[in-house]
Design a protein around this motif. Structure first.
Motif, short mmCIF file in Angstrom:
data_model
loop_
_atom_site.label_atom_id
_atom_site.label_comp_id
_atom_site.label_asym_id
_atom_site.label_seq_id
_atom_site.Cartn_x
_atom_site.Cartn_y
_atom_site.Cartn_z
N TYR A 1 0.86 -1.18 0.00
CA TYR A 1 0.00 0.00 0.00
C TYR A 1 0.90 1.23 0.00
O TYR A 1 1.95 1.23 0.62
N ASN B 1 0.43 -4.95 4.10
CA ASN B 1 -0.72 -5.37 4.91
C ASN B 1 -0.40 -6.74 5.50
O ASN B 1 -0.25 -7.71 4.76
N ASP C 1 -2.20 -8.85 7.04
CA ASP C 1 -3.24 -9.86 6.84
C ASP C 1 -3.20 -10.46 5.44
O ASP C 1 -3.76 -11.51 5.20
N GLU C 2 -2.53 -9.77 4.52
CA GLU C 2 -2.46 -10.24 3.13
C GLU C 2 -1.11 -10.87 2.79
O GLU C 2 -1.02 -11.67 1.87
N ALA D 1 0.42 -2.11 9.58
CA ALA D 1 -0.95 -2.60 9.75
C ALA D 1 -1.96 -1.46 9.64
O ALA D 1 -2.98 -1.58 8.94
N ASP D 2 -1.69 -0.36 10.30
CA ASP D 2 -2.62 0.77 10.31
C ASP D 2 -2.75 1.45 8.95
O ASP D 2 -3.85 1.66 8.44
N TYR D 3 -1.61 1.81 8.35
CA TYR D 3 -1.66 2.53 7.08
C TYR D 3 -2.16 1.67 5.93
O TYR D 3 -2.77 2.18 4.98
N SER D 4 -1.96 0.36 6.01
CA SER D 4 -2.45 -0.50 4.92
C SER D 4 -3.97 -0.55 4.88
O SER D 4 -4.55 -0.96 3.88
N LYS D 5 -4.62 -0.07 5.92
CA LYS D 5 -6.08 -0.02 5.95
C LYS D 5 -6.62 1.23 5.27
O LYS D 5 -7.79 1.27 4.89
N THR D 6 -5.78 2.27 5.14
CA THR D 6 -6.29 3.53 4.60
C THR D 6 -5.58 3.99 3.32
O THR D 6 -6.14 4.79 2.58
N ASN E 1 -3.96 0.47 -2.44
CA ASN E 1 -3.17 -0.69 -2.84
C ASN E 1 -2.37 -0.33 -4.09
O ASN E 1 -2.84 0.39 -4.95
#
Length: 110
Positions: free
Chosen positions: A27, A36, A38-39, A71-76, A79
């Motif tokens: 990301y 991320n 989780d990915e 983890a945090d920035y990959s949510k916002t 991609n």
């Protein structure tokens, strides 16, 4: 386990890692990339591709301080699936210590 992008990516953002990632787990921020967790499938192909040597497994002590930011920035942040053009001054910033304060929370602007 997952891989983590650390502060040496800041202001370098070469993006070679993006090209080899089989699951597109990167990301893009304004001046840094993140993974991320989780990915990420822990394949490790991104680590040797990083010219700035900014990617480490989360089991490495150098990754600890940056795992939460990834983890945090990959949510916002958006991609990224293809290598883009790194900043013109990327080579000047490569390997400079103490870049953490320069991290921009802003997403990449295409």
């Amino acid at each position: 386990m997952t891989y983590v992008v650390t502060e040496n990516c800041i202001r370098c953002k070469y993006m070679d890692c993006v090209e080899v990632c089989p699951v597109d787990c990167f990301y893009a921020g304004e001046n840094m990339l993140v993974i991320n967790p989780d990915e990420c499938i822990d394949c490790g192909v991104c680590e040797p591709e990083c010219p700035a040597e900014a990617i480490f497994p989360d089991s490495d002590d150098r990754a600890t301080a940056w795992a939460e930011a990834n983890a945090d920035y990959s949510k916002t942040w958006p991609n990224i699936t293809r290598k883009g053009t790194p900043p013109a001054d990327a080579d000047e910033w490569k390997d400079k210590p103490g870049k953490g304060a320069m991290l921009s929370p802003n997403p990449h602007n295409a």
